[in-house]
Design a protein around this motif. Structure first.
Motif, short mmCIF file in Angstrom:
data_model
loop_
_atom_site.label_atom_id
_atom_site.label_comp_id
_atom_site.label_asym_id
_atom_site.label_seq_id
_atom_site.Cartn_x
_atom_site.Cartn_y
_atom_site.Cartn_z
N LEU A 101 71.99 -49.82 -124.23
CA LEU A 101 72.00 -48.48 -125.03
C LEU A 101 73.12 -48.43 -125.91
O LEU A 101 74.13 -48.95 -125.63
CB LEU A 101 71.95 -47.51 -124.25
N PRO A 102 72.87 -47.74 -127.25
CA PRO A 102 73.89 -48.07 -128.29
C PRO A 102 75.04 -47.14 -128.31
O PRO A 102 74.44 -45.72 -128.07
CB PRO A 102 72.91 -48.35 -129.60
N MET A 103 76.32 -47.29 -128.51
CA MET A 103 77.14 -46.14 -128.59
C MET A 103 78.27 -46.53 -129.73
O MET A 103 78.73 -47.69 -129.69
CB MET A 103 77.86 -46.21 -127.17
N TRP A 104 78.77 -45.75 -130.24
CA TRP A 104 79.96 -45.71 -131.46
C TRP A 104 81.07 -45.37 -130.51
O TRP A 104 80.93 -43.97 -130.17
CB TRP A 104 79.74 -45.07 -132.68
N LEU A 105 82.15 -46.06 -130.44
CA LEU A 105 83.33 -45.65 -129.66
C LEU A 105 84.51 -45.62 -130.81
O LEU A 105 84.58 -46.48 -131.42
CB LEU A 105 83.80 -46.40 -128.63
N SER A 106 85.29 -44.46 -130.71
CA SER A 106 86.36 -44.31 -131.51
C SER A 106 87.46 -43.32 -130.84
O SER A 106 87.29 -42.91 -129.96
CB SER A 106 85.96 -43.77 -132.97
N SER A 107 88.38 -43.01 -131.74
CA SER A 107 89.54 -42.12 -131.29
C SER A 107 90.11 -41.73 -132.56
O SER A 107 89.89 -42.16 -133.76
CB SER A 107 90.46 -42.76 -130.19
N PHE A 108 91.03 -40.60 -132.18
CA PHE A 108 91.62 -40.07 -133.60
C PHE A 108 93.00 -39.62 -132.87
O PHE A 108 93.33 -39.23 -131.63
CB PHE A 108 91.22 -38.87 -134.19
N ARG A 109 94.14 -39.39 -133.71
CA ARG A 109 95.39 -39.18 -133.34
C ARG A 109 95.88 -37.88 -133.82
O ARG A 109 95.72 -37.75 -134.98
CB ARG A 109 96.61 -40.37 -133.68
#
Length: 366
Positions: free
Chosen positions: A310-318
């Motif tokens: 199953l597809p997922m976009w992963l990221s983060s911000f500071r």
């Protein structure tokens, strides 16, 4: 083809050609078109679709007939992945099934299975592009009531990683035999005209049948389950038969939670669902106000499963030297994550809520 070396490292040959026939760059799956595309010369290639409808989507597999059922610890085994474009060799965890060559950027997809693990039989492809994921994140962060305005303005996602996460789905015909007590409320008036509420209790028993379709279980121990639940559900019926083409350009992972462990998790989830449904059934059936001491046992029949990616976009911000992770469902675009909280905003909200409660209390008393 997989070879086992003396030091325990598996050498895996890439079995999918990701070279663009026009410019020799790496092609990747494009969520917006559903094709394999080259980002440099705009070459596009269709992914072959089986002629028969029954072969286009992942088929249910017989749970009892499957041999390889155990869980796998991430990182116990290693493998060497050889890039066919530049010849570089990279060491990866054995459960990682797709990656990008760190030397030339080639998108590589390794073979679907090793001798020890099951191969995925279906994939829900990315429908949401990286740009759309970023746009959805901006809308999400702006809607956080207790997040500081400065964070909303400055928050920008770091580089997105498109990842295919392993899941099990389970189907089962369930039959539950239950016993319970239900209470019916009545109003009693005494000689002075005062009223009180009493509950009369009765015993009941019965059988509750339900077909469970695609009970979803995360098959990985690497991800934050709380965050994943925020971006679910997935439409697991919208899947395609697994092909390495769909993973081209993305990261992916094989399961670390095996079939038996996954089924144990599914049974607990199903038990919770059945408990709620049987309770609601008793309340409706008898016009009851309460249900107590519900006990039931469930048998499962004709159990099947699918192993889906199953597809997922992963990221983060500071923000203020702290990193906040978030996820975007690659199929639906739903966002879930953690954001900074302003204590001042929370305090103001609590004060306003207390004022509102006080005003309502005064109004009702008057």
């Amino acid at each position: 083809m997989t070879q086992q070396h003396e030091d325990g490292v598996k050498e895996v040959k890439v079995d999918f050609n990701t070279e663009c026939p026009m410019c020799s760059a790496s092609i990747a799956f494009d969520p917006s078109s559903g094709k394999l595309t080259c980002p440099y010369c705009d070459y596009e290639a269709e992914i072959a679709t089986p002629e028969k409808e029954a072969q286009r989507t992942a088929q249910e597999m017989d749970f009892k007939a499957t041999d390889r059922r155990e869980s796998y610890d991430w990182g116990v085994d290693k493998k060497t992945l050889v890039c066919e474009e530049c010849g570089a060799e990279s060491i990866y965890d054995a459960l990682q099934v797709a990656d990008t060559c760190p030397y030339c950027g080639s998108h590589q997809v390794m073979e679907a299975s090793t001798i020890d693990t099951l191969a995925p039989n279906g994939v829900c492809t990315f429908n949401v592009t990286e740009k759309e994921a970023g746009s959805n994140f901006q809308k999400w962060i702006k809607g956080r009531l207790f997040t500081p305005s400065a964070a909303k303005k400055s928050a920008k996602p770091e580089a997105f990683s498109g990842v295919y996460i392993p899941y099990w789905t389970f189907d089962s015909n369930t039959m539950s035999h239950y016993t319970a007590a239900y209470g019916i409320t009545r109003i009693v008036e005494d000689r002075e005209g005062n009223t009180r509420t009493e509950i009369d209790w009765y015993r009941t028993s019965g059988v509750y049948q339900r077909f469970v379709d695609d009970e979803l279980v995360l098959a990985s121990k690497r991800y934050d389950g709380e965050l994943l639940r925020k971006v679910e559900p997935y439409n697991t019926t919208d899947n395609k038969v697994y092909k390495p083409d769909y993973l081209s350009g993305f990261l992916a992972e094989r399961y670390s939670i095996g079939l038996d462990e996954g089924w144990g998790i599914a049974q607990r989830q199903i038990h919770t669902t059945l408990e709620s449904e049987i309770t609601q059934r008793i309340l409706r059936q008898y016009g009851a106000s309460q249900v107590a001491n519900l006990q039931f046992s469930t048998t499962h029949d004709q159990i099947t499963y699918k192993y889906l990616m199953l597809p997922m976009w992963l990221s983060s911000f500071r923000y203020k030297e702290k990193v906040y992770q978030f996820m975007v469902n690659g199929q639906t675009g739903k966002v879930g994550g953690r954001a900074p909280i302003s204590p001042i905003r929370v305090t103001i909200a609590v004060i306003l809520a207390l004022i509102a409660i006080y005003v309502i209390y005064v109004f009702t008393q008057s």
